[in-house]
Design a protein around this motif. Structure first.
Motif, mmCIF file in Angstrom:
data_model
loop_
_atom_site.group_PDB
_atom_site.id
_atom_site.type_symbol
_atom_site.label_atom_id
_atom_site.label_comp_id
_atom_site.label_asym_id
_atom_site.label_seq_id
_atom_site.Cartn_x
_atom_site.Cartn_y
_atom_site.Cartn_z
ATOM 1 N N ASN A 47 125.315 26.910 95.902
ATOM 2 C CA ASN A 47 126.433 27.026 96.717
ATOM 3 C C ASN A 47 127.365 28.405 95.962
ATOM 4 O O ASN A 47 127.603 28.496 94.628
ATOM 5 N N LYS A 48 127.784 28.811 96.590
ATOM 6 C CA LYS A 48 129.436 30.321 96.198
ATOM 7 C C LYS A 48 129.892 29.761 94.809
ATOM 8 O O LYS A 48 129.994 30.177 94.459
ATOM 9 N N PHE A 105 125.333 31.936 101.968
ATOM 10 C CA PHE A 105 124.990 33.386 101.363
ATOM 11 C C PHE A 105 125.448 34.117 102.238
ATOM 12 O O PHE A 105 124.989 35.504 102.529
ATOM 13 N N LEU A 108 128.418 37.232 100.080
ATOM 14 C CA LEU A 108 129.056 37.528 99.087
ATOM 15 C C LEU A 108 130.115 38.508 98.117
ATOM 16 O O LEU A 108 129.911 39.101 97.450
ATOM 17 N N PHE A 111 132.278 37.832 95.285
ATOM 18 C CA PHE A 111 131.304 38.582 94.288
ATOM 19 C C PHE A 111 131.862 39.582 93.266
ATOM 20 O O PHE A 111 131.594 40.443 94.187
ATOM 21 N N VAL A 115 124.394 39.726 92.762
ATOM 22 C CA VAL A 115 124.078 37.854 93.532
ATOM 23 C C VAL A 115 122.379 38.368 93.102
ATOM 24 O O VAL A 115 121.794 39.292 93.964
#
Lengths: 324, 265
Positions: A47-48, A105, A108, A111, A115
Motif C-alpha cells: 500500500n501507499k 493507488f 499518487l 509521492f 511509482v
C-alpha cells in the motif's frame, strides 16, 4: 591582506569542489530520477504507506507489490528463510487484488518519486486486463514479472520464462498501454538473452534482471524439515550478486533497451558494479532487512563517496563501463 | 559481516509446559537469548506455521505464554516436553523506562504476558508500579503471584468473579484522577487500548502500547504488519502514545493475510 587571500582561496576551493561533485540524477525510460535506486517489487509495496517508507528512505523510484485479478492470501508462514549468504522467500503473490489496488493507488500525489506498478497473471489475456486497468492510474511504468520461481500458476511455474510466452504476454500488454513496460526476467534460466530479445521485439521498454533465483531450499537439520512452508523459495541476497552482474553484462551486449539490475545489492559499491555491467538503474529489496529502510540513502552516500574519490561525475559515465 | 546468519532458525525444544489457565499455557524453551521487554521472537512449528510471540523469560532459557485461539496455537497445545520448536529473533523495539519512578501498567487478558518482564525491570529500578489487569473471569487470571511480588496489582474481572467487576478503562479513569504517573504502559485487546490511549490524552500522560498486527517476515520486508506509516515488526511492537495519537488505523483497520485492509469489528 593574508586573510583576504585565504578567504578567496576558500571560496575558490568551495566553488571548484561544488562543480566537481558527482550527481546521482538520471533518466530512465524518459522518467527523471533523483537517483538510480528503485525499491524492488514484492518488498513493502502492499500500500501507499509502505511505499512512502521507501521514499523517505531515499529511493529514487518505488514499485508496488504485484497485483493479480483476484485477492490472494499467498503461502503459509514461514515465508522467508535465511542462510549465511542471503535469504529465500515464498510469499506466493499475496495481494488484495486489482480492485483494492486501484482504490489504494488512485491518488499518487503524496509521492515525490515515480511509482512503478507491477502485476501478475497466469496468461496473456489476464495480464492485458491488469495492464489496461493500471494504465488509467498515474504510475510511471508497469512491470511484468514473468519470472517468479515459487508461485504455482505464475511466472516460471506456469512456463512464462520462455521467449514464446514472453512475446505473447508483452504483445498483449503493449496494446493496452503507452506507459513504459518493464519485463522482469530470471537469471536462473539459460538463454535469458533470447527472452530479453523477445520482450524487446514485442515492445518492452526495459528489462528488469533479475527476479529471485532458483527456487532454492533451506532444510533445518535439527527438525529435518524444509524451513519454508512452501518448501522452496526464490533466492536473494549476497549469494546471487555475481550471477546478476554476469547476466546484466551479457544482456547489455545483446539488447538495446535499458536494464534495471537487481539482486544482492546492499552497498553503494555494489550499485556501481552493476552500473558498470550495464544496468541503467538498480533495484534494492532484501538489503532492507540488513541495513534498514534508509538503505537507499546509505547506498547513495557510498556511491557519491566512491565517485568523488575516483573522479566520476554522473551515473551515465558508469553505465556499461566494464565493456570498454 | 555475516548479517544474514543471525536470522537463521535456532533449535528451541520444549523443556517444560505449564498450564496457566484453562486456555493459556507457558512453554519454556531450551535456547539462550537476551531481549528487551516488549521485543518478540518468531516461533516456528515445522510444517505448520511461524508466528510472533512475546517473551516472559529470557536468559539461558526463554519462555512464551500462549492463549489457544486458532490453528497454530491448537497444534502448539498438543506438543509435549521435548518437542521441537524453532525460533528466530529477537525482533522489534521494546519498552523504554529510563527515569520512570512511578508507572501505571494496564493489561488485558493475554496482553499481560507482554508486560510481565517490564514490571520486573521497573521494580529492579525501584520504580513504584500500579498494575491494572483485566481478565474475563477468575480462572483466566494470569501471573498473579509474580506481579504481586513487584507491584501493586489491581485485578478486574468482567464477570466480577474476582477483584473489581467491570471494564478496565472505567476503573483506570478513577485511578488516573488520584495518581500522577511518569508513564503508562499498556497491552491488551486493541479496542481496550484505544480507550486507554484516549485517557492518556485526557490526562496528558506519556504512554507506550504493545500492538499486534498479522505478521509474516518480521524483518521489515513484506510490509504486511503495517499500521499507518509504521511496521509493527520493526518500529513496534511497542509504539508511543505520540505515534498512536497520529494514527488513522489504530483501533480501526488491520490487514488480512492477502494485504487487504479491513475494519476492526
Amino acid at each position: 591582506m593574508k586573510e583576504v587571500a585565504l578567504c578567496f582561496l576558500n571560496l575558490f576551493i568551495f566553488i571548484f569542489g561544488w562543480v566537481l561533485l558527482p550527481v546521482l540524477e538520471t533518466t530512465f525510460c524518459n522518467v527523471s530520477l533523483k537517483n538510480p535506486l528503485i525499491l524492488a517489487s514484492g518488498i513493502l509495496g502492499l500500500n501507499k504507506n509502505n511505499l512512502l517508507r521507501a521514499q523517505r528512505g531515499g529511493a529514487g523510484a518505488v514499485t508496488i507489490k504485484s497485483v493479480s485479478l483476484e485477492e490472494r492470501s499467498g503461502h503459509e508462514t514461514p515465508n522467508i528463510a535465511f542462510f549465511e549468504a542471503g535469504m529465500l522467500n515464498a510469499f506466493g503473490y499475496c495481494n488484495p487484488g486489482i480492485e483494492e489496488a486501484l482504490k489504494e493507488f488512485s491518488d499518487l500525489s503524496c509521492f515525490e518519486v515515480p511509482v512503478i506498478a507491477s502485476c501478475t497473471a497466469s496468461n496473456a489475456s489476464d495480464f492485458a486486463k491488469l495492464v489496461e486497468a493500471l494504465d488509467k492510474l498515474d504510475f510511471a511504468a508497469i512491470e511484468l514479472p514473468l519470472s517468479c520461481p515459487h508461485t504455482p500458476g505464475h511466472g516460471l511455474l506456469v512456463g512464462q520464462g520462455t521467449p514464446e510466452a514472453t512475446k505473447e504476454i508483452v504483445e498483449a500488454c503493449r496494446k493496452k498501454t503507452k506507459k513504459p513496460l518493464l519485463v522482469k526476467i530470471n537469471a536462473s534460466l539459460p538463454g535469458i538473452a533470447e527472452i530479453a530479445l523477445a520482450a524487446e521485439k514485442a515492445g518492452a521498454n526495459a528489462i528488469t534482471c533479475s527476479n529471485t533465483l532458483g527456487p532454492g531450499m533451506v532444510i533445518d537439520i535439527n527438525s529435518t524439515k524444509p524451513v519454508l512452508a512452501f518448501k522452496v523459495g526464490g533466492v536473494s541476497g549476497h549469494a546471487i550478486r555475481p550471477i546478476v552482474v554476469r547476466s546484466v553484462y551479457d544482456l547489455y551486449e545483446r539488447i538495446k533497451i535499458p536494464i534495471i539490475g537487481l539482486g544482492g545489492i546492499s552497498r553503494g559499491e555494489h550499485v556501481i558494479e552493476l552500473l558498470m555491467a550495464g544496468a541503467s538503474c538498480v533495484g534494492i529489496g532484501t538489503a532492507i532487512a540488513l541495513r534498514g529502510h534508509n538503505v537507499f540513502e546509505k547506498c547513495c552516500n557510498e556511491m557519491l563517496g566512491w565517485m568523488k574519490k575516483h573522479g566520476y561525475k554522473s551515473i551515465e559515465e558508469l553505465i556499461g563501463l566494464a565493456h570498454e | 559481516m555475516n548479517e544474514f546468519a543471525k536470522h537463521k532458525i535456532k533449535e528451541a525444544r520444549i523443556l517444560k509446559i505449564e498450564q496457566e489457565t484453562p486456555t493459556v499455557k507457558t512453554f519454556e524453551l531450551g535456547v539462550s537469548l537476551d531481549a528487551v521487554p516488549g521485543q518478540f521472537v518468531m516461533v516456528w512449528l515445522p510444517r505448520v506455521a511461524e508466528k510472533p510471540f512475546t517473551l516472559i523469560k529470557t536468559g539461558n532459557t526463554i519462555a512464551i505464554t500462549v492463549k489457544k485461539r486458532g490453528g497454530f496455537t491448537e497444534k502448539l497445545f498438543q506438543l509435549k516436553e521435548g518437542s521441537y520448536l524453532g525460533i528466530r529473533g529477537p525482533y522489534g523495539k521494546g519498552f523504554t523506562w529510563n527515569g520512570v519512578k512511578k508507572a501505571c501498567i494496564v493489561a488485558g487478558g493475554i496482553g499481560t504476558a507482554a508486560l510481565l518482564r517490564l514490571v520486573e525491570e521497573l521494580a529492579k529500578n525501584k520504580a513504584s508500579v500500579d498494575f491494572v489487569a483485566d481478565f474475563k473471569t477468575k480462572s483466566e487470571i494470569l501471573f498473579k503471584e509474580r506481579i504481586e511480588k513487584v507491584a501493586n496489582l489491581h485485578i478486574i474481572t468482567e464477570d466480577g468473579s474476582f477483584g473489581t467487576k467491570g471494564f478496565c478503562p472505567d476503573f483506570l479513569m478513577g485511578f488516573l484522577k488520584k495518581n500522577e504517573y511518569d508513564k503508562l504502559y499498556c497491552c491488551g485487546p486493541e479496542l481496550m487500548m484505544v480507550k486507554v490511549l484516549e485517557l492518556c490524552k485526557k490526562f496528558d500522560l506519556k504512554a507506550e502500547f504493545a500492538v499486534e498486527r498479522y505478521m509474516k517476515c518480521a524483518v521489515g520486508l513484506c510490509g504486511q504488519c503495517c499500521l499507518d506509516e509504521w511496521l509493527v515488526c520493526r518500529d513496534g511492537p511497542v509504539l508511543s502514545s505520540e505515534q498512536l495519537l497520529k494514527s488513522k488505523e489504530f483501533g480501526k483497520f488491520y490487514y488480512l493475510k492477502s494485504g487487504k485492509k479491513v475494519a476492526i469489528q
